[in-house]
Design an enzyme around this catalytic site. Structure first.
Site, PDB file in Angstrom:
ATOM      1  N   GLU A 204      52.554 104.450 -72.592  1.00 30.63           N
ATOM      2  CA  GLU A 204      51.882 103.371 -72.251  1.00 30.63           C
ATOM      3  C   GLU A 204      51.945 103.060 -71.302  1.00 30.63           C
ATOM      4  O   GLU A 204      51.495 102.752 -70.174  1.00 30.63           O
ATOM      5  CB  GLU A 204      51.867 101.982 -73.513  1.00 30.63           C
ATOM      6  CG  GLU A 204      51.135 102.094 -74.356  1.00 30.63           C
ATOM      7  CD  GLU A 204      51.353 101.500 -75.769  1.00 30.63           C
ATOM      8  OE1 GLU A 204      50.191 100.867 -76.618  1.00 30.63           O
ATOM      9  OE2 GLU A 204      51.640 100.376 -75.362  1.00 30.63           O
TER      10      GLU A 204
ATOM     11  N   ASN B 238      44.176  88.119 -78.603  1.00 25.91           N
ATOM     12  CA  ASN B 238      45.631  87.652 -78.534  1.00 25.91           C
ATOM     13  C   ASN B 238      46.410  87.812 -77.948  1.00 25.91           C
ATOM     14  O   ASN B 238      47.735  87.440 -78.286  1.00 25.91           O
ATOM     15  CB  ASN B 238      45.631  87.622 -79.874  1.00 25.91           C
ATOM     16  CG  ASN B 238      46.204  89.497 -79.533  1.00 25.91           C
ATOM     17  OD1 ASN B 238      46.062  90.223 -78.769  1.00 25.91           O
ATOM     18  ND2 ASN B 238      46.544  90.299 -80.818  1.00 25.91           N
TER      19      ASN B 238
ATOM     20  N   THR C 242      49.951  89.724 -84.905  1.00 27.65           N
ATOM     21  CA  THR C 242      48.558  90.145 -84.574  1.00 27.65           C
ATOM     22  C   THR C 242      47.581  89.060 -84.339  1.00 27.65           C
ATOM     23  O   THR C 242      46.474  88.533 -83.733  1.00 27.65           O
ATOM     24  CB  THR C 242      47.665  91.476 -85.478  1.00 27.65           C
ATOM     25  OG1 THR C 242      49.036  92.792 -85.329  1.00 27.65           O
ATOM     26  CG2 THR C 242      46.584  92.466 -84.349  1.00 27.65           C
TER      27      THR C 242
ATOM     28  N   LYS D  26      46.766  89.821 -71.382  1.00 28.86           N
ATOM     29  CA  LYS D  26      45.520  90.023 -72.046  1.00 28.86           C
ATOM     30  C   LYS D  26      44.385  88.726 -71.180  1.00 28.86           C
ATOM     31  O   LYS D  26      45.016  87.681 -70.718  1.00 28.86           O
ATOM     32  CB  LYS D  26      44.943  90.219 -73.413  1.00 28.86           C
ATOM     33  CG  LYS D  26      45.782  91.056 -73.975  1.00 28.86           C
ATOM     34  CD  LYS D  26      45.401  91.222 -75.484  1.00 28.86           C
ATOM     35  CE  LYS D  26      46.784  92.237 -76.512  1.00 28.86           C
ATOM     36  NZ  LYS D  26      45.079  92.044 -77.699  1.00 28.86           N
TER      37      LYS D  26
HETATM   38  P1  ATP Z   1      48.710  95.237 -79.926  1.00 31.99           P
HETATM   39  O1  ATP Z   1      48.658  96.898 -79.610  1.00 31.99           O
HETATM   40  O2  ATP Z   1      47.654  94.373 -78.194  1.00 31.99           O
HETATM   41  O3  ATP Z   1      50.070  94.716 -79.099  1.00 31.99           O
HETATM   42  P2  ATP Z   1      49.119  95.106 -82.458  1.00 31.99           P
HETATM   43  O4  ATP Z   1      50.077  96.037 -82.902  1.00 31.99           O
HETATM   44  O5  ATP Z   1      49.765  92.860 -82.919  1.00 31.99           O
HETATM   45  O6  ATP Z   1      48.616  93.658 -81.131  1.00 31.99           O
HETATM   46  P3  ATP Z   1      47.416  97.063 -83.399  1.00 31.99           P
HETATM   47  O7  ATP Z   1      46.884  96.456 -84.671  1.00 31.99           O
HETATM   48  O8  ATP Z   1      47.780  97.543 -82.499  1.00 31.99           O
HETATM   49  O9  ATP Z   1      48.074  94.837 -83.366  1.00 31.99           O
HETATM   50  O10 ATP Z   1      45.680  96.498 -82.857  1.00 31.99           O
HETATM   51  C1  ATP Z   1      45.198  96.067 -81.266  1.00 31.99           C
HETATM   52  C2  ATP Z   1      44.202  94.756 -80.991  1.00 31.99           C
HETATM   53  O11 ATP Z   1      42.867  95.029 -81.137  1.00 31.99           O
HETATM   54  C3  ATP Z   1      45.500  93.890 -81.328  1.00 31.99           C
HETATM   55  O12 ATP Z   1      46.471  93.404 -80.733  1.00 31.99           O
HETATM   56  C4  ATP Z   1      44.216  92.442 -81.086  1.00 31.99           C
HETATM   57  O13 ATP Z   1      43.816  92.940 -79.515  1.00 31.99           O
HETATM   58  C5  ATP Z   1      42.650  94.085 -81.938  1.00 31.99           C
HETATM   59  N1  ATP Z   1      42.458  93.786 -83.117  1.00 31.99           N
HETATM   60  C6  ATP Z   1      43.615  94.072 -83.653  1.00 31.99           C
HETATM   61  N2  ATP Z   1      43.125  93.989 -85.644  1.00 31.99           N
HETATM   62  C7  ATP Z   1      41.647  93.324 -85.123  1.00 31.99           C
HETATM   63  C8  ATP Z   1      41.132  93.156 -86.080  1.00 31.99           C
HETATM   64  N3  ATP Z   1      40.616  92.912 -87.015  1.00 31.99           N
HETATM   65  N4  ATP Z   1      39.470  92.334 -85.504  1.00 31.99           N
HETATM   66  C9  ATP Z   1      39.974  92.533 -83.882  1.00 31.99           C
HETATM   67  N5  ATP Z   1      40.490  93.504 -82.558  1.00 31.99           N
HETATM   68  C10 ATP Z   1      41.171  93.276 -83.647  1.00 31.99           C
END
Ligand code: ATP
Ligand code: MG
Length: 141
Positions: A128, A114, A93, A11
């Site tokens: 995706e 992250n 996450t 990212k």
């Molecule tokens: P990714 O989909 O990026 O691999 P993930 O599957 O661990 O991450 P998701 O729940 O799919 O997490 O959330 C997608 C993205 O949204 C996260 O990687 C993070 O960048 C952002 N995100 C998730 N939760 C929060 C939150 N509470 N506040 C701000 N940003 C968040």
């Protein structure tokens, strides 16, 4: 177990912090195959489309804006059980909850910024990967 493909993203926060090389080293140490890779600076529309599944979440607009702050490194990784193994390597996450030794523990700045993304299932990977990569870019090798 079977050979799978996943969409991995370094990212904008991690690209800006100049830790792409260290993240690629972790990928190579796992013996994942990098099938395709490119640096892409997403438009807001592209980020919104990618995270469409999260459109109802309170962090959606902020997340999409963050993803357009700078270029991302997009990759298609291939390997045995790569979907779960890449997510294990990424860590939780929220970096505050990520296990020691994971990429997010080491490089993420916040729950939003992250460092990395990985498809969370075969179904997600199947959506995706073609969102960013054409069949020509995934030419079999
Ligand atoms: P990714 O989909 O990026 O691999 P993930 O599957 O661990 O991450 P998701 O729940 O799919 O997490 O959330 C997608 C993205 O949204 C996260 O990687 C993070 O960048 C952002 N995100 C998730 N939760 C929060 C939150 N509470 N506040 C701000 N940003 C968040
Ligand atoms: Mg996710």
């Amino acid at each position: 177990m079977s050979v799978q493909r996943t969409l991995a993203i370094v990212k904008p926060d991690a690209v800006a912090k100049r830790v792409v090389g260290r993240i690629l080293t972790r990928i190579e140490e796992e013996s994942f195959t990098i099938l395709a890779a490119k640096l892409v600076h997403m438009s807001l529309a592209e980020a919104r489309g990618f995270y469409y599944v999260h459109r109802e979440r309170p962090f959606y607009e902020s997340l999409c804006s963050f993803m357009t702050e700078g270029p991302c490194l997009l990759m298609v990784l291939e390997g045995e059980n790569v979907i779960q193994r890449w997510r294990d390597l990424m860590g939780a996450t929220d970096p505050a909850k990520a296990a020691a030794g994971t990429i997010r523990k080491e490089f993420a700045s916040s729950i939003e910024a992250n460092a990395v993304h990985g498809s969370d299932s075969l179904e997600s990977a199947a959506i995706e990967i073609p969102y960013f990569f054409s069949s020509l870019e995934l030419y079999p090798r």
